[in-house]
Design an enzyme around this catalytic site. Structure first.
Site, short mmCIF file in Angstrom:
data_model
loop_
_atom_site.label_atom_id
_atom_site.label_comp_id
_atom_site.label_asym_id
_atom_site.label_seq_id
_atom_site.Cartn_x
_atom_site.Cartn_y
_atom_site.Cartn_z
CG HIS B 284 -2.15 -0.84 0.99
ND1 HIS B 284 -2.17 -2.18 1.25
CD2 HIS B 284 -3.38 -0.53 0.52
CE1 HIS B 284 -3.36 -2.67 0.94
NE2 HIS B 284 -4.11 -1.70 0.50
N GLY B 285 1.97 1.25 0.68
CA GLY B 285 2.78 2.46 0.69
C GLY B 285 4.09 2.25 1.38
#
Lengths: 311, 440
Positions: B284-285
């Protein structure tokens, strides 16, 4: 029912629901915003002559009471302050005013630290939708894309431009309320800003406020327009609580130097009222930048005397 | 996250690599097949690692060197921007080569069709992450205009726009104000902001998925379902079967199973769960907050599986128990969302500390003010939000997307579509807010 028929009927229903909602909504807004409706109609559509117009942001709107100014100076003045406005919007207001009214003798322009901000949008543009018959307003609204052919054909699309607070007007009006709170009053563009006072001082959050070239140019155009129309222009800076907002803007010196240099080079008065005794009195302010009802009364009397001496 | 035209070259690079790899895998025998698969995975993961994780690793190395007093000059960061949709299309491309390697899918010989598989515009930017067996064959079929597909697609898109514009973008105003300065707010404001974020991210992401699936449907393409009313889940495992289905099944099919799944014993199964969820968080990040979010879910899943191994689930738990389980699941999911949404790890810890410590140093704000004292969220906005959330959950409890139940009910369908579109016009927030998952 055929799929395309379903879609078509749904679209027609949407058109009908939204248009009816829009008509009802605008009527309710007009009822609720008794003050704004009256002042914008007066400023943008009517033709009355005034000796003095106050231009500026919400600080002007809530801070300068024309009743006191008129009684001290013997003038006929009107408060044209607009919430969140910067020099772009001040210029529009002046031009739009001159579109229908004879030129006033005086314009008093109040600056804020964000007056030169690098944004060319109208802060609360939906308030101008009912006044687009004024050519200047129409041009500014169209230039910014707030008004276009689609919205003229399907007026209900303007609903998308209103914020939740304005949408809530519908319920507030049904409850019999208007934008003027109990105990407050309006007079020639001014509306009193409650009797709230400063009870706690939030920490100062420092930030940089750009002095944009396009706003310098806007100020230059305002000066030229006033000169052309033989209007005497005066700059002012309204009181603010303990100059806390000035402290929060890291380049406030640059701001004052800029306004000073415009005033000096054009032989205009710049009345700085941020150092008066009133600035230190928390009972005079609703928050650090806005005077309250009592503060506006007291300050308007001070300003009236200053104007009497300087105009 | 940005769209930069020259970054199309990255996409073309991975398309060429994977297209060739697919054919080579199919044409090869023995260890060569694996070599081509590894080449494809390295190319895809390499691009992703470079653009998404390089600066993150560099930042951590710098911090480490600094804490050990080794380097006086920090290693320089690269001025790179994450190409839009990179995480999604690299995963979609990898699923193709893996499926060809596993023999479940034939290599695509038509370069145009393969490129379309990776770049199919409705789902290129934020999924659903498709599988070749579901999508590739559809590109070979003829798609004629079909008014039924048009109706179903537009209806679903409408629902997606409703979720995004009426709910997600309105709630985001509350959430960003509170999360920007979390130490400043009463614990109840923090609780509301966190619950609002849970609903915001659902409406934002499932809204995008509905729009993507609907747009494809108008042209006659069927994309996989990505959300199935996740907040109605009664346990965390069920939540992950209903949330971002295309990603969770991707991780299950290509990572969890490849690691051995549950075939190598219970302990190994728990480790595999942990790996999958931490990697999913990292996907996701590039930030510790996402990794911790993944780790929290790993702990929740492992705890739940351990509990279930001990206490078998009953056929019918009873409605009261079901309600309780649903609320409890939502609560723990919200707790994890704090780490997902917080700007920094210390912000997330402040939020947790203030919520659990019932912080009331600053008064509860019904009308939310930002740190400068300006009104950020009015009572009207709050009222609209609550009523629209209720409308959303009521509608979805009766009919889950893709809303096919309306096909047989003409009048209900017309009322639904007219109502949803009217609500968008009347109550939509139109402030050019991009979708949250565009940043991944």
């Amino acid at each position: 029912m055929q799929p395309l028929k379903r879609l078509l009927i749904a679209l027609l229903l949407v058109g009908a629901i939204c248009q009816l909602s829009f008509v009802a909504f605008t009527k309710q807004v007009e009822k609720y915003e008794v003050h704004n409706t009256e002042r914008l109609r007066e400023l943008l559509l009517n033709h009355t002559y005034y000796d003095l117009i106050f231009l500026g942001s919400s600080r002007t709107h809530f801070g300068v009471n024309p009743r006191i100014i008129d009684s001290v100076c013997g003038l006929k003045s009107y408060n044209a302050g607009v919430e969140g406005g910067n020099l772009y919007e001040f210029e529009m207001m002046l031009k739009a005013y001159l579109e229908n009214h004879p030129a006033p003798r005086y314009v008093v322009l109040n600056f804020d630290l964000h007056s030169f901000a690098d944004t060319s949008r109208l802060f609360n543009y939906p308030v101008y939708f009912p006044y687009t018959s004024n050519k200047v307003i129409n041009a500014y609204m169209s230039d910014n894309g707030y008004l276009n052919t689609t919205k003229e054909i399907l007026p209900f699309l303007k609903l998308a431009d209103y914020d939740d607070d304005t949408k809530g007007v519908f319920l507030k009006t049904l409850a019999g309320r208007t934008e003027i709170a109990p105990g407050d009053f309006q007079y020639k563009g001014y509306v009193s800003n409650s009797d709230v006072t400063i009870t706690n001082e939030p920490p100062i959050v420092r930030h940089y406020q750009k002095i944009a070239d396009n706003k310098r140019q806007a100020l230059d155009r305002i000066i030229r327009l006033c000169r052309e129309k033989k209007i005497e222009l005066t700059f002012i800076y309204l009181p603010e609580y303990k100059r806390e907002y000035e402290q929060s803007v890291t380049n406030s010196d640059e701001f004052f130097t800029t306004v000073d240099s415009f005033a000096t080079s054009n032989h205009l008065q710049f009345l700085r009222d941020d150092k008066l005794a009133i600035n230190n009195n928390p009972l005079m302010f609703a928050n650090i930048t806005h005077l309250n009802r009592e503060g506006a009364q007291e300050y308007s009397a001070i300003l009236a005397k200053e104007l009497q001496t300087n105009l | 996250m940005a769209f930069i035209p020259v970054y199309i070259l990255i996409l073309i690079f991975t398309i060429i690599i994977d297209y060739i790899a697919g054919i080579m895998i199919e044409n090869s025998q023995g260890p060569k097949r694996k070599r081509f698969l590894i080449m494809s995975i390295v190319a895809n993961v390499g691009v992703l690692a470079f653009f998404k994780y390089y600066n993150f690793f560099l930042g951590n190395v710098n911090d480490l060197l600094h804490s050990w007093h080794i380097a006086t000059h920090p290693l320089p960061f690269l001025g790179i921007i994450l190409p839009i949709g990179l995480s999604f299309h690299t995963f979609q491309a990898m699923s193709y080569t893996i499926e060809v390697y596993r023999g479940n899918e034939k290599a695509e010989r038509h370069f145009g069709i393969y490129s379309l598989y990776v770049m199919f515009y409705p789902q290129l930017v934020a999924g659903p992450i498709e599988r070749p067996q579901n999508l590739l064959y559809q590109f070979r079929e003829e798609h004629r205009f079909d008014s039924q597909n048009l109706l179903e697609g537009l209806r679903l898109m409408l629902w997606g726009f409703f979720k995004k514009l009426v709910i997600a973008d309105r709630l985001s105003q509350y959430v960003s104000t509170v999360y920007e300065n979390p130490g400043h707010y009463h614990y109840l404001n923090l609780v509301i902001a966190t619950v609002f974020f849970a609903i915001q991210i659902y409406c934002d992401f499932s809204g995008y998925s509905d729009i993507a699936i609907g747009a494809a449907r108008t042209m006659g393409f069927k994309l996989m379902t990505n959300f199935n009313r996740p907040y109605f889940s009664r346990n965390i495992q069920e939540f992950w079967r209903r949330w971002h289905i295309s990603l969770s099944t991707w991780f299950k099919d290509y990572l969890y199973i490849s690691l051995g799944g549950s075939r190598k014993g219970v302990k190994r199964m728990y480790i595999n769960y942990a790996i999958v969820f931490v990697v999913s968080g990292f996907w996701h990040g590039a930030s510790w907050t996402y990794i911790i979010w993944g780790a929290i879910h790993a702990m929740l899943i492992i705890s739940y599986v351990m509990y279930r191994r001990r206490f078998k689930e009953k056929e019918n738990e009873g409605w009261l128990r079901n309600y309780f389980n649903t609320i409890a699941t939502f609560a723990v999911v919200c707790l994890a969302w704090i780490f997902f949404r917080a700007g920094t790890l210390s912000d997330a810890l402040v939020i947790c500390k203030h919520i659990f410590g019932l912080y009331h140093g600053n008064a509860f704000q019904l009308v939310l003010l930002d740190s400068r004292g300006a009104i950020a969220f009015t009572k009207t906005a709050l009222m609209i939000s609550f009523s629209m959330i209720a409308f959303l959950f009521l509608t979805e409890s009766k009919l889950s997307p893709p809303l096919m139940g309306f096909n047989k009910r003409s009048y209900a369908d017309v009322v639904f579509m007219a109502g949803a579109l009217s609500l968008i016009v009347l109550l939509g927030v139109f402030q050019n807010n991009s979708f949250i998952y565009f940043q991944f």
